[in-house]
Design a protein around this motif. Structure first.
Motif, PDB file in Angstrom:
ATOM      1  N   PHE A 145       0.837  -1.200   0.000  1.00 51.90           N
ATOM      2  CA  PHE A 145       0.000   0.000   0.000  1.00 51.90           C
ATOM      3  C   PHE A 145       0.877   1.257   0.000  1.00 51.90           C
ATOM      4  CE2 PHE A 145      -3.262   2.917   1.765  1.00 51.90           C
ATOM      5  CZ  PHE A 145      -4.321   2.571   0.933  1.00 51.90           C
ATOM      6  N   THR A 146       1.893   1.256   0.843  1.00 51.33           N
ATOM      7  CA  THR A 146       2.822   2.383   0.904  1.00 51.33           C
ATOM      8  C   THR A 146       3.602   2.512  -0.403  1.00 51.33           C
ATOM      9  OG1 THR A 146       3.051   2.077   3.295  1.00 51.33           O
ATOM     10  CG2 THR A 146       4.735   3.404   2.194  1.00 51.33           C
ATOM     11  N   GLY A 147       3.978   1.372  -0.970  1.00 51.19           N
ATOM     12  CA  GLY A 147       4.720   1.370  -2.239  1.00 51.19           C
ATOM     13  C   GLY A 147       3.939   2.026  -3.358  1.00 51.19           C
ATOM     14  N   TYR A 148       2.624   1.845  -3.357  1.00 52.43           N
ATOM     15  CA  TYR A 148       1.807   2.495  -4.390  1.00 52.43           C
ATOM     16  C   TYR A 148       1.946   4.010  -4.304  1.00 52.43           C
ATOM     17  CZ  TYR A 148      -2.150   4.660  -6.646  1.00 52.43           C
ATOM     18  OH  TYR A 148      -2.920   5.498  -7.426  1.00 52.43           O
ATOM     19  N   PHE A 149       1.897   4.556  -3.103  1.00 43.31           N
ATOM     20  CA  PHE A 149       1.969   6.015  -2.945  1.00 43.31           C
ATOM     21  C   PHE A 149       3.378   6.543  -3.219  1.00 43.31           C
ATOM     22  CE2 PHE A 149      -2.030   5.168  -0.819  1.00 43.31           C
ATOM     23  CZ  PHE A 149      -2.809   6.211  -1.312  1.00 43.31           C
ATOM     24  N   LEU A 150       4.385   5.709  -2.991  1.00 48.94           N
ATOM     25  CA  LEU A 150       5.740   6.090  -3.383  1.00 48.94           C
ATOM     26  C   LEU A 150       5.816   6.208  -4.905  1.00 48.94           C
ATOM     27  CD1 LEU A 150       8.644   6.568  -2.284  1.00 48.94           C
ATOM     28  CD2 LEU A 150       9.071   4.134  -2.720  1.00 48.94           C
ATOM     29  N   TRP A 151       5.183   5.271  -5.576  1.00 49.45           N
ATOM     30  CA  TRP A 151       5.136   5.305  -7.045  1.00 49.45           C
ATOM     31  C   TRP A 151       4.329   6.499  -7.539  1.00 49.45           C
ATOM     32  CZ3 TRP A 151       0.662   4.779 -10.055  1.00 49.45           C
ATOM     33  CH2 TRP A 151       0.880   4.673 -11.435  1.00 49.45           C
TER      34      TRP A 151
ATOM     35  N   ARG B 285      -7.368  -2.028  -8.318  1.00 52.63           N
ATOM     36  CA  ARG B 285      -6.881  -3.056  -7.383  1.00 52.63           C
ATOM     37  C   ARG B 285      -7.914  -3.480  -6.345  1.00 52.63           C
ATOM     38  NH1 ARG B 285      -2.712   0.366  -8.715  1.00 52.63           N
ATOM     39  NH2 ARG B 285      -0.636  -0.551  -9.065  1.00 52.63           N
ATOM     40  N   GLY B 286      -8.852  -2.599  -6.037  1.00 56.88           N
ATOM     41  CA  GLY B 286      -9.836  -2.913  -5.011  1.00 56.88           C
ATOM     42  C   GLY B 286      -9.267  -2.876  -3.604  1.00 56.88           C
ATOM     43  N   TRP B 287      -8.176  -2.126  -3.410  1.00 61.82           N
ATOM     44  CA  TRP B 287      -7.550  -2.042  -2.087  1.00 61.82           C
ATOM     45  C   TRP B 287      -8.313  -1.117  -1.146  1.00 61.82           C
ATOM     46  CZ3 TRP B 287      -1.654  -1.317  -3.582  1.00 61.82           C
ATOM     47  CH2 TRP B 287      -1.188  -2.513  -4.131  1.00 61.82           C
ATOM     48  N   VAL B 288      -9.112  -0.226  -1.704  1.00 66.83           N
ATOM     49  CA  VAL B 288      -9.890   0.726  -0.914  1.00 66.83           C
ATOM     50  C   VAL B 288     -11.350   0.634  -1.335  1.00 66.83           C
ATOM     51  CG1 VAL B 288     -10.259   3.177  -0.416  1.00 66.83           C
ATOM     52  CG2 VAL B 288      -7.929   2.298  -0.662  1.00 66.83           C
TER      53      VAL B 288
ATOM     54  N   GLY C 167      -8.170  11.619  -8.640  1.00 65.58           N
ATOM     55  CA  GLY C 167      -8.810  10.742  -9.624  1.00 65.58           C
ATOM     56  C   GLY C 167      -7.985   9.496  -9.891  1.00 65.58           C
ATOM     57  N   ARG C 168      -6.658   9.666  -9.900  1.00 67.34           N
ATOM     58  CA  ARG C 168      -5.780   8.510 -10.116  1.00 67.34           C
ATOM     59  C   ARG C 168      -5.902   7.522  -8.968  1.00 67.34           C
ATOM     60  NH1 ARG C 168      -1.146   8.318 -13.383  1.00 67.34           N
ATOM     61  NH2 ARG C 168      -0.564   6.125 -13.615  1.00 67.34           N
ATOM     62  N   MET C 169      -6.018   8.018  -7.736  1.00 66.45           N
ATOM     63  CA  MET C 169      -6.189   7.127  -6.582  1.00 66.45           C
ATOM     64  C   MET C 169      -7.476   6.317  -6.697  1.00 66.45           C
ATOM     65  SD  MET C 169      -5.006   9.521  -3.361  1.00 66.45           S
ATOM     66  CE  MET C 169      -3.806  10.822  -3.653  1.00 66.45           C
ATOM     67  N   GLN C 170      -8.550   6.973  -7.130  1.00 65.60           N
ATOM     68  CA  GLN C 170      -9.813   6.246  -7.296  1.00 65.60           C
ATOM     69  C   GLN C 170      -9.676   5.182  -8.375  1.00 65.60           C
ATOM     70  OE1 GLN C 170     -13.195   8.612  -8.428  1.00 65.60           O
ATOM     71  NE2 GLN C 170     -14.586   6.865  -8.457  1.00 65.60           N
ATOM     72  N   GLN C 171      -9.081   5.568  -9.488  1.00 65.96           N
ATOM     73  CA  GLN C 171      -8.937   4.638 -10.605  1.00 65.96           C
ATOM     74  C   GLN C 171      -8.098   3.428 -10.224  1.00 65.96           C
ATOM     75  OE1 GLN C 171      -7.453   6.532 -14.178  1.00 65.96           O
ATOM     76  NE2 GLN C 171      -6.620   4.615 -14.951  1.00 65.96           N
ATOM     77  N   ASP C 172      -7.004   3.662  -9.517  1.00 67.98           N
ATOM     78  CA  ASP C 172      -6.081   2.570  -9.193  1.00 67.98           C
ATOM     79  C   ASP C 172      -6.501   1.776  -7.961  1.00 67.98           C
ATOM     80  OD1 ASP C 172      -4.542   3.416 -11.316  1.00 67.98           O
ATOM     81  OD2 ASP C 172      -3.121   4.541 -10.083  1.00 67.98           O
TER      82      ASP C 172
END
Length: 383
Positions: A18-24, A48-51, A38-43
């Protein structure tokens, strides 16, 4: 905080992933706060369905209601949902760190080579393009936040005119816009409590030592960034250029330009300002100052967020403040344009940038790169 128990609709994922995604995202995410959200919602939600969608929507609402840069606040809230305070801390660091390091490197190059003709030429074109980008953002924010409400338009116009006239964002007018909207739209009994809670934030904080001054100034600035990271621009101009005289007009526009050409939160421009004033220590103090209030808002408000998120008095106050902040952004376009547009080429660069943004969805870093090349060609020919 056990996120799996509280968020059963999301797909299990480790905190490291999860942290790695935000680093990216902090490394490659361009386009400003709305694009990053918008990118957070899309990803994270759709991909991924993580959130869960519910958690995302609640986080976005919190980021819009509370002061602080929207994208960073949303990221920290999602980290909090995933793993409590540890999650918010790790996600916040991961999201901000890449752009901070990039701005640090650019700042060092700017301070070392800023007197060279080629760098002056590059920022000659970039500064003009930045005016077009901010103007377009002001138009988008106006449509998004004001709607057809005459009162909000009135608050917007007062701040736009006062900012353009005085070259400063008058904080008490922004707060007054929130109080006025609250008084008209909400229950009278709630006026005093909300106003008394927010008004003290505008008071100056005495400080000694340049690094401490930088930290406290940017901490106060972080409390007045509602929604768009660009909302901090007029506030910073009044303090950094007119008040403390840390930067001159040209350097301030260059600071905004540096934020535009790096990924991550737009408010990372504060690292550039801090570096010019006091080196690495200044850049670190400025960044901590502007993001610490955001972090504290998340960890302090998230546990009770569901109880007050739909409060009509709070929403009315925030809408008024947001209208004022949007007006200040519009006024800052005039202020910065007076410093960056001073001949026909810079006027053309700004107008063409604005026209391109209205007609096509062109990435802002690409426009900045083209403007830098044009500036290099034009000034290279003149010098």
């Amino acid at each position: 905080m056990n996120s799996e128990a509280q968020n059963p609709r999301s797909t299990p994922v480790s905190l490291a992933q999860f942290t790695g995604y935000f680093l990216w995202l902090g490394t490659v995410g361009f386009g400003g706060p709305i694009a990053l959200a918008g990118r957070m919602q899309q990803d994270l939600v759709d991909g991924r369905g993580w959130v869960s969608r519910e958690d995302y929507v609640e986080g976005l609402a919190l980021a819009q209601l509370a002061p602080g840069p929207l994208a960073a606040q949303l990221a920290m809230y999602l980290g909090y949902v995933r793993a409590g305070i540890l999650g918010a801390t790790l996600v916040g660091i991961a999201f901000v760190l890449p752009s901070f390091l990039m701005v640090l490197a650019l700042s060092a190059a700017y301070v070392r080579y800023g007197g060279l003709n080629w760098m002056q030429a590059v920022f000659y074109g970039i500064g003009a393009a930045v005016i077009g980008i901010i103007a377009r953002s002001a138009v988008k924010l106006t449509k998004l936040t004001l709607g057809k409400e005459p009162l909000l338009w009135g608050v917007f116009l007062v701040l736009a005119i006062s900012t353009a006239w005085t070259s400063r964002e008058i904080i008490w007018l922004v707060v007054a816009g929130g109080v006025l909207n609250l008084a008209v739209k909400a229950i009278p009994a709630q006026r005093t409590s909300v106003a008394s809670m927010v008004l003290p934030l505008g008071l100056a904080v005495p400080a000694s030592g340049p690094v401490l001054q930088i930290f406290l100034f940017f901490a106060k600035a972080g409390l007045f960034v509602f929604g768009s990271g660009l909302a901090i621009v007029p506030f910073l101009y009044g303090g950094v250029v007119e008040g403390h005289h840390w930067l001159n007009d040209r350097q301030f526009v260059d600071a905004v330009a540096v934020a535009m050409i790096t990924p991550g939160p737009v408010v990372i421009t504060v690292a550039f300002i801090g570096y010019v004033v006091a080196g690495v220590a200044g850049a670190t103090a400025a960044s901590l100052g502007v993001f610490l209030p955001v972090y504290l808002m998340v960890v302090l408000l998230a546990p009770s967020y569901k109880r007050w998120a739909k409060n009509p008095q709070l929403n009315a106050f925030v809408r008024g403040v947001t209208a004022g902040a949007t007006g200040a952004i519009a006024g800052s376009v005039v202020v910065l344009a007076r410093r960056s547009i001073y001949d026909r080429p810079t006027l053309l660069i700004a107008l063409i940038t604005l026209a391109v943004l209205f007609k096509w969805k062109v990435p802002e870093p690409l426009l900045i790169a083209v403007a830098a090349l044009v500036g290099l060609i034009l000034r290279g020919h003149m010098l």
